[in-house]
Design a protein around this motif. Structure first.
Motif, PDB file in Angstrom:
ATOM      1  N   THR A  40       0.943   0.817  -8.739  1.00 25.94           N
ATOM      2  CA  THR A  40       1.418   0.330  -7.440  1.00 25.94           C
ATOM      3  C   THR A  40       1.904   1.487  -6.577  1.00 25.94           C
ATOM      4  O   THR A  40       1.558   1.586  -5.388  1.00 25.94           O
ATOM      5  CB  THR A  40       2.544  -0.710  -7.621  1.00 25.94           C
ATOM      6  N   VAL A  41       2.676   2.376  -7.171  1.00 25.01           N
ATOM      7  CA  VAL A  41       3.186   3.537  -6.432  1.00 25.01           C
ATOM      8  C   VAL A  41       2.030   4.407  -5.929  1.00 25.01           C
ATOM      9  O   VAL A  41       2.003   4.809  -4.755  1.00 25.01           O
ATOM     10  CB  VAL A  41       4.166   4.367  -7.305  1.00 25.01           C
ATOM     11  N   LEU A  42       1.060   4.684  -6.794  1.00 22.78           N
ATOM     12  CA  LEU A  42      -0.079   5.521  -6.395  1.00 22.78           C
ATOM     13  C   LEU A  42      -0.912   4.870  -5.297  1.00 22.78           C
ATOM     14  O   LEU A  42      -1.318   5.543  -4.340  1.00 22.78           O
ATOM     15  CB  LEU A  42      -0.959   5.822  -7.606  1.00 22.78           C
ATOM     16  N   VAL A  43      -1.148   3.578  -5.411  1.00 23.21           N
ATOM     17  CA  VAL A  43      -1.957   2.888  -4.401  1.00 23.21           C
ATOM     18  C   VAL A  43      -1.212   2.834  -3.069  1.00 23.21           C
ATOM     19  O   VAL A  43      -1.810   3.053  -2.005  1.00 23.21           O
ATOM     20  CB  VAL A  43      -2.364   1.477  -4.888  1.00 23.21           C
ATOM     21  N   THR A  60      -6.567  -1.034  -0.406  1.00 23.28           N
ATOM     22  CA  THR A  60      -5.257  -0.683  -0.978  1.00 23.28           C
ATOM     23  C   THR A  60      -4.264  -1.837  -0.935  1.00 23.28           C
ATOM     24  O   THR A  60      -3.468  -2.005  -1.855  1.00 23.28           O
ATOM     25  CB  THR A  60      -4.654   0.537  -0.258  1.00 23.28           C
ATOM     26  N   GLU A  61      -4.307  -2.641   0.119  1.00 23.31           N
ATOM     27  CA  GLU A  61      -3.360  -3.754   0.221  1.00 23.31           C
ATOM     28  C   GLU A  61      -3.620  -4.797  -0.865  1.00 23.31           C
ATOM     29  O   GLU A  61      -2.689  -5.278  -1.513  1.00 23.31           O
ATOM     30  CB  GLU A  61      -3.456  -4.395   1.604  1.00 23.31           C
ATOM     31  N   ALA A  66      -2.333  -7.152  -6.272  1.00 30.13           N
ATOM     32  CA  ALA A  66      -2.782  -7.494  -7.624  1.00 30.13           C
ATOM     33  C   ALA A  66      -1.915  -6.813  -8.685  1.00 30.13           C
ATOM     34  O   ALA A  66      -1.494  -7.442  -9.661  1.00 30.13           O
ATOM     35  CB  ALA A  66      -4.243  -7.102  -7.810  1.00 30.13           C
ATOM     36  N   LEU A  67      -1.642  -5.533  -8.502  1.00 27.42           N
ATOM     37  CA  LEU A  67      -0.802  -4.806  -9.458  1.00 27.42           C
ATOM     38  C   LEU A  67       0.613  -5.364  -9.486  1.00 27.42           C
ATOM     39  O   LEU A  67       1.231  -5.477 -10.552  1.00 27.42           O
ATOM     40  CB  LEU A  67      -0.780  -3.311  -9.121  1.00 27.42           C
ATOM     41  N   PHE A  68       1.129  -5.724  -8.324  1.00 29.13           N
ATOM     42  CA  PHE A  68       2.475  -6.278  -8.247  1.00 29.13           C
ATOM     43  C   PHE A  68       2.541  -7.625  -8.968  1.00 29.13           C
ATOM     44  O   PHE A  68       3.502  -7.903  -9.693  1.00 29.13           O
ATOM     45  CB  PHE A  68       2.899  -6.425  -6.778  1.00 29.13           C
ATOM     46  N   THR A 138     -12.130  -7.463  -0.540  1.00 27.91           N
ATOM     47  CA  THR A 138     -12.016  -6.015  -0.308  1.00 27.91           C
ATOM     48  C   THR A 138     -12.270  -5.184  -1.562  1.00 27.91           C
ATOM     49  O   THR A 138     -12.703  -4.046  -1.461  1.00 27.91           O
ATOM     50  CB  THR A 138     -10.631  -5.651   0.257  1.00 27.91           C
ATOM     51  N   LEU A 139     -11.997  -5.753  -2.734  1.00 35.23           N
ATOM     52  CA  LEU A 139     -12.191  -5.004  -3.979  1.00 35.23           C
ATOM     53  C   LEU A 139     -13.557  -5.271  -4.613  1.00 35.23           C
ATOM     54  O   LEU A 139     -14.054  -4.456  -5.382  1.00 35.23           O
ATOM     55  CB  LEU A 139     -11.085  -5.349  -4.987  1.00 35.23           C
ATOM     56  N   GLY A 140     -14.109  -6.438  -4.321  1.00 33.90           N
ATOM     57  CA  GLY A 140     -15.369  -6.810  -4.943  1.00 33.90           C
ATOM     58  C   GLY A 140     -15.205  -7.234  -6.402  1.00 33.90           C
ATOM     59  O   GLY A 140     -16.170  -7.315  -7.149  1.00 33.90           O
TER      60      GLY A 140
END
Length: 187
Positions: A40-43, A60-61, A66-68, A138-140
């Motif tokens: 999450t931090v890196l994205v 990125t959003e 998703a990670l959160f 957006t991610l596919g």
């Protein structure tokens, strides 16, 4: 100082006497939470930098979200492992001892029932996402990649609840006579 008053050995803030299963469960849940937090931090940093450069990255959003979601759901299981669930202890302490004995069975029934329901609902949702071939634009990616966290976290939360019962039974049951010195210091 006499040796009978010494505390048990501790390695890296964890008790050595924990079972291999408890250590594995801890590494799994903490590892997933750590990876999702770092991701999450890196994205988010990537998102901020790309916006500052005037070329925002569209995915990125969604990936941050998703990670959160994964971090929150697996964090729920982790909190159960530490017996960190919210409880109204002040109310429980005012009840007569006979009623207080029911606290642990009620706590377990509610927790395990909730996580079983969450797992069933999550599995139903994932099945629906697979059948409908849902995807994240957006991610596919297929949507079930994110939805899978519900049944996974439910299973982990059930395992963590049962492990916390073994490790923290006195604290969960509000029985100060059986609490370890470590649990008494924490309360």
């Amino acid at each position: 100082m006499s040796t009978d008053t010494l505390q048990p050995p501790v390695a890296l803030g964890r008790d050595i006497d924990r079972s291999a299963y408890a250590r594995w469960l801890g590494k799994l849940t903490d590892g997933i939470c750590g990876l999702t937090a770092a991701g999450t931090v890196l994205v988010v940093l990537t998102q901020v930098i790309s916006r500052l450069l005037g070329a925002p990255i569209s995915w990125t959003e969604e990936l941050t979200r998703a990670l959160f979601i994964w971090m929150i759901f697996i964090g729920l299981a982790t909190s159960m492992r530490h017996a960190d669930a919210a409880r109204v202890t002040i109310f429980m302490e005012t009840l007569p001892r006979s009623l207080r004995r029911l606290a642990l069975p009620i706590y377990l029934f509610c927790c395990l029932g909730f996580f079983a329901l969450m797992g069933w609902t999550g599995a139903t949702m994932v099945r629906q996402q697979i059948l409908m071939n849902e995807s994240i634009a957006t991610l596919g990616w297929p949507s079930w990649v994110i939805g899978l966290v519900m049944p996974v976290s439910a299973i982990l939360a059930i395992l963590c609840t049962l492990e916390s019962l073994r490790q923290h039974r006195a604290a969960i049951a509000l029985d100060p006579s059986k609490a370890t010195p470590k649990q008494e210091a924490a309360s």
